[in-house]
Scaffold this motif. Structure first.
Motif, PDB file in Angstrom:
ATOM      1  N   CYS A   8       0.871  -1.173   0.000  1.00 37.88           N
ATOM      2  CA  CYS A   8       0.000   0.000   0.000  1.00 37.88           C
ATOM      3  C   CYS A   8       0.906   1.220   0.000  1.00 37.88           C
ATOM      4  O   CYS A   8       2.124   1.093  -0.109  1.00 37.88           O
ATOM      5  N   GLY A   9       0.352   2.375   0.141  1.00 35.42           N
ATOM      6  CA  GLY A   9       1.146   3.597   0.086  1.00 35.42           C
ATOM      7  C   GLY A   9       2.325   3.623   1.032  1.00 35.42           C
ATOM      8  O   GLY A   9       3.445   3.935   0.642  1.00 35.42           O
ATOM      9  N   THR A  10       2.101   3.255   2.290  1.00 34.49           N
ATOM     10  CA  THR A  10       3.174   3.301   3.285  1.00 34.49           C
ATOM     11  C   THR A  10       3.582   1.933   3.811  1.00 34.49           C
ATOM     12  O   THR A  10       4.547   1.829   4.559  1.00 34.49           O
ATOM     13  N   GLY A  11       2.840   0.887   3.474  1.00 32.30           N
ATOM     14  CA  GLY A  11       3.145  -0.450   3.966  1.00 32.30           C
ATOM     15  C   GLY A  11       2.641  -0.710   5.368  1.00 32.30           C
ATOM     16  O   GLY A  11       3.063  -1.656   6.020  1.00 32.30           O
ATOM     17  N   VAL A  12       1.721   0.127   5.847  1.00 30.86           N
ATOM     18  CA  VAL A  12       1.267   0.006   7.225  1.00 30.86           C
ATOM     19  C   VAL A  12      -0.214  -0.382   7.319  1.00 30.86           C
ATOM     20  O   VAL A  12      -0.542  -1.487   7.736  1.00 30.86           O
ATOM     21  N   ALA A  13      -1.095   0.488   6.933  1.00 28.25           N
ATOM     22  CA  ALA A  13      -2.513   0.310   7.252  1.00 28.25           C
ATOM     23  C   ALA A  13      -3.253  -0.645   6.323  1.00 28.25           C
ATOM     24  O   ALA A  13      -3.630  -1.742   6.741  1.00 28.25           O
ATOM     25  N   THR A  14      -3.490  -0.231   5.095  1.00 25.42           N
ATOM     26  CA  THR A  14      -4.331  -1.072   4.236  1.00 25.42           C
ATOM     27  C   THR A  14      -3.640  -2.370   3.849  1.00 25.42           C
ATOM     28  O   THR A  14      -4.307  -3.377   3.663  1.00 25.42           O
ATOM     29  N   SER A  15      -2.324  -2.373   3.768  1.00 18.90           N
ATOM     30  CA  SER A  15      -1.634  -3.630   3.446  1.00 18.90           C
ATOM     31  C   SER A  15      -1.835  -4.639   4.567  1.00 18.90           C
ATOM     32  O   SER A  15      -1.936  -5.844   4.316  1.00 18.90           O
ATOM     33  N   ALA A  16      -1.914  -4.186   5.803  1.00 22.42           N
ATOM     34  CA  ALA A  16      -2.150  -5.088   6.930  1.00 22.42           C
ATOM     35  C   ALA A  16      -3.532  -5.721   6.830  1.00 22.42           C
ATOM     36  O   ALA A  16      -3.698  -6.928   7.041  1.00 22.42           O
ATOM     37  N   MET A  17      -4.526  -4.921   6.485  1.00 20.86           N
ATOM     38  CA  MET A  17      -5.887  -5.434   6.365  1.00 20.86           C
ATOM     39  C   MET A  17      -5.994  -6.425   5.207  1.00 20.86           C
ATOM     40  O   MET A  17      -6.586  -7.495   5.344  1.00 20.86           O
ATOM     41  N   VAL A  18      -5.402  -6.078   4.076  1.00 17.95           N
ATOM     42  CA  VAL A  18      -5.442  -6.967   2.911  1.00 17.95           C
ATOM     43  C   VAL A  18      -4.682  -8.252   3.211  1.00 17.95           C
ATOM     44  O   VAL A  18      -5.156  -9.351   2.898  1.00 17.95           O
ATOM     45  N   ALA A  19      -3.512  -8.161   3.820  1.00 16.64           N
ATOM     46  CA  ALA A  19      -2.729  -9.349   4.144  1.00 16.64           C
ATOM     47  C   ALA A  19      -3.510 -10.285   5.068  1.00 16.64           C
ATOM     48  O   ALA A  19      -3.479 -11.513   4.887  1.00 16.64           O
ATOM     49  N   LEU A  20      -4.205  -9.746   6.036  1.00 18.24           N
ATOM     50  CA  LEU A  20      -5.017 -10.555   6.938  1.00 18.24           C
ATOM     51  C   LEU A  20      -6.080 -11.323   6.159  1.00 18.24           C
ATOM     52  O   LEU A  20      -6.240 -12.538   6.333  1.00 18.24           O
ATOM     53  N   ARG A  21      -6.773 -10.641   5.290  1.00 17.19           N
ATOM     54  CA  ARG A  21      -7.856 -11.277   4.524  1.00 17.19           C
ATOM     55  C   ARG A  21      -7.318 -12.288   3.520  1.00 17.19           C
ATOM     56  O   ARG A  21      -7.929 -13.335   3.308  1.00 17.19           O
ATOM     57  N   TYR A  35       2.926 -20.462   1.981  1.00 21.86           N
ATOM     58  CA  TYR A  35       3.101 -19.114   1.449  1.00 21.86           C
ATOM     59  C   TYR A  35       3.740 -18.222   2.504  1.00 21.86           C
ATOM     60  O   TYR A  35       3.695 -18.506   3.695  1.00 21.86           O
ATOM     61  N   GLU A  36       4.321 -17.139   2.011  1.00 24.77           N
ATOM     62  CA  GLU A  36       4.886 -16.100   2.871  1.00 24.77           C
ATOM     63  C   GLU A  36       4.265 -14.780   2.427  1.00 24.77           C
ATOM     64  O   GLU A  36       4.328 -14.443   1.238  1.00 24.77           O
ATOM     65  N   LEU A  37       3.669 -14.064   3.350  1.00 27.45           N
ATOM     66  CA  LEU A  37       3.120 -12.741   3.065  1.00 27.45           C
ATOM     67  C   LEU A  37       4.120 -11.694   3.536  1.00 27.45           C
ATOM     68  O   LEU A  37       4.526 -11.701   4.699  1.00 27.45           O
ATOM     69  N   VAL A  38       4.502 -10.807   2.622  1.00 27.05           N
ATOM     70  CA  VAL A  38       5.442  -9.730   2.926  1.00 27.05           C
ATOM     71  C   VAL A  38       4.738  -8.416   2.661  1.00 27.05           C
ATOM     72  O   VAL A  38       4.264  -8.182   1.552  1.00 27.05           O
ATOM     73  N   ARG A  39       4.639  -7.573   3.682  1.00 26.58           N
ATOM     74  CA  ARG A  39       4.017  -6.252   3.523  1.00 26.58           C
ATOM     75  C   ARG A  39       5.093  -5.216   3.273  1.00 26.58           C
ATOM     76  O   ARG A  39       6.172  -5.268   3.869  1.00 26.58           O
ATOM     77  N   CYS A  40       4.767  -4.242   2.411  1.00 24.46           N
ATOM     78  CA  CYS A  40       5.730  -3.176   2.155  1.00 24.46           C
ATOM     79  C   CYS A  40       5.018  -1.951   1.583  1.00 24.46           C
ATOM     80  O   CYS A  40       3.856  -2.016   1.208  1.00 24.46           O
ATOM     81  N   ALA A  41       5.764  -0.853   1.518  1.00 25.54           N
ATOM     82  CA  ALA A  41       5.285   0.351   0.848  1.00 25.54           C
ATOM     83  C   ALA A  41       5.402   0.140  -0.653  1.00 25.54           C
ATOM     84  O   ALA A  41       6.276  -0.601  -1.120  1.00 25.54           O
ATOM     85  N   ILE A  42       4.550   0.782  -1.400  1.00 25.46           N
ATOM     86  CA  ILE A  42       4.533   0.595  -2.850  1.00 25.46           C
ATOM     87  C   ILE A  42       5.884   0.946  -3.473  1.00 25.46           C
ATOM     88  O   ILE A  42       6.294   0.319  -4.452  1.00 25.46           O
ATOM     89  N   ASP A  43       6.604   1.888  -2.906  1.00 23.03           N
ATOM     90  CA  ASP A  43       7.922   2.252  -3.431  1.00 23.03           C
ATOM     91  C   ASP A  43       8.932   1.119  -3.310  1.00 23.03           C
ATOM     92  O   ASP A  43       9.923   1.090  -4.035  1.00 23.03           O
ATOM     93  N   ASP A  44       8.702   0.190  -2.401  1.00 22.05           N
ATOM     94  CA  ASP A  44       9.623  -0.927  -2.192  1.00 22.05           C
ATOM     95  C   ASP A  44       9.277  -2.166  -3.022  1.00 22.05           C
ATOM     96  O   ASP A  44       9.998  -3.162  -2.973  1.00 22.05           O
ATOM     97  N   THR A  45       8.196  -2.119  -3.773  1.00 17.82           N
ATOM     98  CA  THR A  45       7.755  -3.319  -4.485  1.00 17.82           C
ATOM     99  C   THR A  45       8.730  -3.816  -5.552  1.00 17.82           C
ATOM    100  O   THR A  45       8.876  -5.031  -5.686  1.00 17.82           O
ATOM    101  N   PRO A  46       9.401  -2.964  -6.322  1.00 18.05           N
ATOM    102  CA  PRO A  46      10.334  -3.547  -7.309  1.00 18.05           C
ATOM    103  C   PRO A  46      11.383  -4.450  -6.643  1.00 18.05           C
ATOM    104  O   PRO A  46      11.681  -5.541  -7.148  1.00 18.05           O
TER     105      PRO A  46
END
Length: 94
Positions: A8-21, A35-46
């Motif tokens: 998500c934008g910062t890798g904190v809020a919405t990514s946590a909710m999506v990862a949970l679901r 599987y392994e779920l890795v959360r990050c800010a969109i700038d870190d995705t590449p």
């Protein structure tokens, strides 16, 4: 083991909710422990997606991401969620 990046934008809020679901979806469909779920800010995705199987993001995928991509917005809004879930499960089955 599949690596799934959730961004998500910062890798904190919405990514946590999506990862949970997404984790609940995968566990309910027999993928617990595969599987392994890795959360990050969109700038870190590449960087994070260099060895990932799937990117689930609440924004558009940035240029340079080479793994599969599906929008994470349906996990927040409910709209289109069945299609997003189907895509994720198909990716896990490959």
């Amino acid at each position: 083991m599949k690596k799934i990046v959730v961004a998500c934008g910062t890798g904190v809020a919405t990514s946590a909710m999506v990862a949970l679901r997404v984790g609940e979806l995968l566990d309910a469909n027999g993928y617990a422990g595969s599987y392994e779920l890795v959360r990050c800010a969109i700038d870190d995705t590449p960087r994070e997606c260099a060895d990932a199987d799937l990117l689930i993001a609440t924004t558009i995928a940035p240029v340079g991401v080479t793994c599969e991509y599906v929008s994470g917005v349906p996990f927040l809004t409910g709209r289109g969620r069945a299609d997003a879930e189907r895509f994720i499960l198909e990716t896990m089955a490959r």
